[in-house]
Design an enzyme around this catalytic site. Structure first.
Site, PDB file in Angstrom:
ATOM      1  N   LYS A 280       0.847  -1.207   0.000  1.00 39.56           N
ATOM      2  CA  LYS A 280       0.000   0.000   0.000  1.00 39.56           C
ATOM      3  C   LYS A 280       0.875   1.246   0.000  1.00 39.56           C
ATOM      4  CE  LYS A 280      -3.681  -2.617   2.117  1.00 39.56           C
ATOM      5  NZ  LYS A 280      -4.421  -3.024   3.311  1.00 39.56           N
TER       6      LYS A 280
ATOM      7  N   GLN B 272      -5.350  -1.775   9.507  1.00 37.91           N
ATOM      8  CA  GLN B 272      -4.982  -3.045   8.886  1.00 37.91           C
ATOM      9  C   GLN B 272      -5.500  -4.217   9.721  1.00 37.91           C
ATOM     10  OE1 GLN B 272      -3.327  -3.417   5.811  1.00 37.91           O
ATOM     11  NE2 GLN B 272      -3.923  -5.543   6.126  1.00 37.91           N
TER      12      GLN B 272
ATOM     13  N   ASP C 238     -11.069   1.910   2.962  1.00 36.68           N
ATOM     14  CA  ASP C 238     -11.215   0.459   2.775  1.00 36.68           C
ATOM     15  C   ASP C 238     -12.666   0.112   2.435  1.00 36.68           C
ATOM     16  OD1 ASP C 238      -9.016  -1.204   2.843  1.00 36.68           O
ATOM     17  OD2 ASP C 238      -8.884  -1.229   5.032  1.00 36.68           O
TER      18      ASP C 238
END
Ligand code: NAD
Length: 293
Positions: free
Chosen positions: A59, A103, A126
């Site tokens: 990322k 995460q 996300d």
């Protein structure tokens, strides 16, 4: 002999859904908007899960490629749920940060739904917050911050001009972040969708009917060639490690690729597309925050 006759003798070969190449294209295409809206992505990492470390490295690399500012905030796995939520709230109110991801996985003492609920939906790049998941139920027009993996899958199908409307789509896996939202996104594009899961009776009877088969389970070798219709489009979301440490998906690639018209490899398929979708969401979130007073 007419061209049609030739195709009958030499059927068109299977094509790879090359998520790596498309992901790079999409990330490069986001550069101009990134220059304009100056997004900044914050990533919260709790603990040192080895897979998470690899994912956040990818990322970070993608942010660098797109020209997106990136900041990591790392915490030990002893952090309490309340402490983690207060760290999220700090980012929610920080005008310099436009996107936030936490995460996953998180340590067992932390309840993931409560953590996701704490993220400002405007910064939820996300696409895991109930607000953003709820919006995808309405229509493709409401997919402002769709969940990254399903969004990456739809972009992959669209890029290869794979028709969705009227097709039989079978999704194996019904998680909140992959299986369920991709099923809804396919339904909103007018596929006839079947969602299978661990309690599905006779999985093969469903997968055999699929024009588009999406597999998001996490079990190497779950989908074998006898479970796939000839000419199907197969998207393998699973990420597993073989005994010798190599990455593989949920689909028996070697044999299924002989029957499929298109198939996504692991690695190099859905994984990079998830990162690309995250980058596009991050730019989009910054743009919306800049446009709104
Ligand atoms: P999950 O564990 O939350 O859900 C697994 C799903 O598989 C459940 O719906 C379960 O009912 C179903 N299932 C389990 N065994 C089954 C069986 N024998 N037959 C049919 N269904 C079965 O998983 P998830 O978070 O959705 O992830 C699934 C896989 O996709 C994992 O391997 C994960 O690492 C991978 N993943 C990849 C990406 C990517 O970017 N490539 C993103 C997210 C997840």
């Amino acid at each position: 002999m007419a061209l049609d006759g030739l195709f009958f003798i030499f059927p068109s070969p299977m094509k790879i859904l090359d998520g790596k190449a498309l992901s790079e294209e999409l990330i490069d295409s986001a550069k101009d908007e990134a220059t304009k809206w100056k997004p900044k992505l914050a990533v919260i990492l709790v603990g040192e899960n080895p897979a998470s470390l690899v994912y956040i490295k990818n990322k970070k690399k993608a942010c660098e490629r797109a020209g997106i500012e990136y900041e990591e905030r790392r915490f030990p796995d002893t952090i309490t749920q309340d402490q983690l939520i207060s760290e999220i709230e700090k980012i929610n109110t920080d005008d310099g940060i436009s996107g936030l991801i936490v995460q996953l996985p998180l340590p067992e003492h932390i309840q993931v739904p409560l953590v996701i609920r704490a993220i400002d939906p405007k910064k939820d790049v996300d696409g895991f917050h109930a607000y953003n998941l709820g919006k995808i139920f309405l229509s493709p027009d409401f997919e402002d911050l769709p969940p990254a993996t399903p969004s990456g899958i739809i972009r992959l199908l669209d890029h290869y001009d794979i028709p969705i409307r009227g097709q039989e789509a079978v999704v194996v896996g019904h998680s909140n972040h992959v299986g369920k939202p991709v099923s809804i996104m396919l339904l909103n594009r007018n596929a006839t969708v079947t969602t299978c899961h661990i309690h599905t009776k006779d999985l093969k009877s469903h997968t055999k009917r699929a024009d588009i088969l999406i597999v998001a389970v996490g079990k190497a070798g779950l989908i074998t060639a006898d479970m796939v219709k000839k000419g199907a489009v197969v998207v393998d979301v699973g990420i597993n490690r073989t005994e010798d440490g190599k990455l593989c998906g949920d689909v028996d690639f070697e044999n299924v690729s002989k029957k499929a018209s298109f198939i996504s490899p692991v690695p190099g398929g859905v994984g990079p597309m998830t990162v690309a979708a995250l980058i596009l969401n991050t730019v989009h979130a910054a743009k919306r925050q800049n446009l709104k007073p």
